[in-house]
Design a protein around this motif. Structure first.
Motif, PDB file in Angstrom:
ATOM      1  N   THR A  20       0.746  -1.219   0.016  1.00 13.70           N
ATOM      2  CA  THR A  20       0.067  -0.101   0.049  1.00 13.70           C
ATOM      3  C   THR A  20       0.950   1.163   0.124  1.00 13.70           C
ATOM      4  OG1 THR A  20      -1.914  -1.080   1.254  1.00 13.70           O
ATOM      5  CG2 THR A  20      -2.054   1.382   1.227  1.00 13.70           C
ATOM      6  N   PRO A  22       4.138   2.012  -1.369  1.00 13.40           N
ATOM      7  CA  PRO A  22       4.418   2.588  -2.500  1.00 13.40           C
ATOM      8  C   PRO A  22       3.405   2.877  -3.504  1.00 13.40           C
ATOM      9  CG  PRO A  22       5.566   0.254  -1.885  1.00 13.40           C
ATOM     10  CD  PRO A  22       4.372   0.647  -0.865  1.00 13.40           C
ATOM     11  N   LEU A  23       2.335   2.169  -3.332  1.00 17.09           N
ATOM     12  CA  LEU A  23       0.816   2.590  -4.338  1.00 17.09           C
ATOM     13  C   LEU A  23       0.427   3.872  -4.030  1.00 17.09           C
ATOM     14  CD1 LEU A  23      -1.022   1.400  -6.303  1.00 17.09           C
ATOM     15  CD2 LEU A  23      -2.506   0.634  -4.337  1.00 17.09           C
ATOM     16  N   PHE A  25       2.390   6.267  -2.752  1.00 13.55           N
ATOM     17  CA  PHE A  25       3.336   6.960  -3.180  1.00 13.55           C
ATOM     18  C   PHE A  25       3.133   7.310  -4.998  1.00 13.55           C
ATOM     19  CE2 PHE A  25       7.977   7.928  -4.698  1.00 13.55           C
ATOM     20  CZ  PHE A  25       7.944   9.137  -3.860  1.00 13.55           C
ATOM     21  N   VAL A  26       3.026   6.304  -5.674  1.00 10.47           N
ATOM     22  CA  VAL A  26       2.889   6.437  -7.122  1.00 10.47           C
ATOM     23  C   VAL A  26       1.688   7.218  -7.203  1.00 10.47           C
ATOM     24  CG1 VAL A  26       2.390   5.150  -9.152  1.00 10.47           C
ATOM     25  CG2 VAL A  26       4.226   4.437  -7.550  1.00 10.47           C
ATOM     26  N   VAL A  27       0.334   7.086  -6.747  1.00  6.50           N
ATOM     27  CA  VAL A  27      -0.674   7.811  -6.935  1.00  6.50           C
ATOM     28  C   VAL A  27      -0.280   9.265  -6.619  1.00  6.50           C
ATOM     29  CG1 VAL A  27      -3.051   8.071  -6.383  1.00  6.50           C
ATOM     30  CG2 VAL A  27      -2.363   5.740  -6.867  1.00  6.50           C
ATOM     31  N   LEU A  29       2.265  10.970  -6.778  1.00  6.10           N
ATOM     32  CA  LEU A  29       3.204  11.253  -7.859  1.00  6.10           C
ATOM     33  C   LEU A  29       2.525  11.763  -9.176  1.00  6.10           C
ATOM     34  CD1 LEU A  29       6.341   9.397  -7.621  1.00  6.10           C
ATOM     35  CD2 LEU A  29       6.180  12.001  -7.017  1.00  6.10           C
ATOM     36  N   LEU A  30       1.503  10.788  -9.514  1.00  5.41           N
ATOM     37  CA  LEU A  30       0.648  11.093 -10.739  1.00  5.41           C
ATOM     38  C   LEU A  30      -0.286  12.246 -10.659  1.00  5.41           C
ATOM     39  CD1 LEU A  30       0.156   7.290 -11.580  1.00  5.41           C
ATOM     40  CD2 LEU A  30       1.501   8.849 -12.851  1.00  5.41           C
TER      41      LEU A  30
END
Length: 78
Positions: A20, A22-23, A25-27, A29-30
């Motif tokens: 969760t 990293p997920l 974090f990626v969201v 960043l997007l």
């Protein structure tokens, strides 16, 4: 006295957290708009005062046609 945590629950929670974080974090960043270093704040030209792409193309074609006319005239006079 607290209830003992089942041995299978701890790895499951750890796996969920590892997935969760990293997920999220990626969201994030997007969703965040990247900062552009090539453009200073307040220096952008408003869209209302910029010519549209069609206007640029039209002006370019007008100049190219004028150049062709000059070239043709110069060839005719030689």
């Amino acid at each position: 006295r607290e209830a003992p945590t089942p041995k299978m629950l701890t790895p499951c929670l750890l796996r969920r957290v590892v997935f969760t974080v990293p997920l999220v974090f990626v969201v994030a960043l997007l969703l965040v708009e990247p900062a552009r270093s090539d453009q200073e704040a307040g220096t952008a030209i408003p869209a209302e005062s910029r010519p549209c792409v069609d206007c640029h193309a039209f002006e370019f074609m007008q100049r190219a046609l004028q150049d062709l006319k000059k070239t043709a005239y110069n060839l005719d006079t030689r």
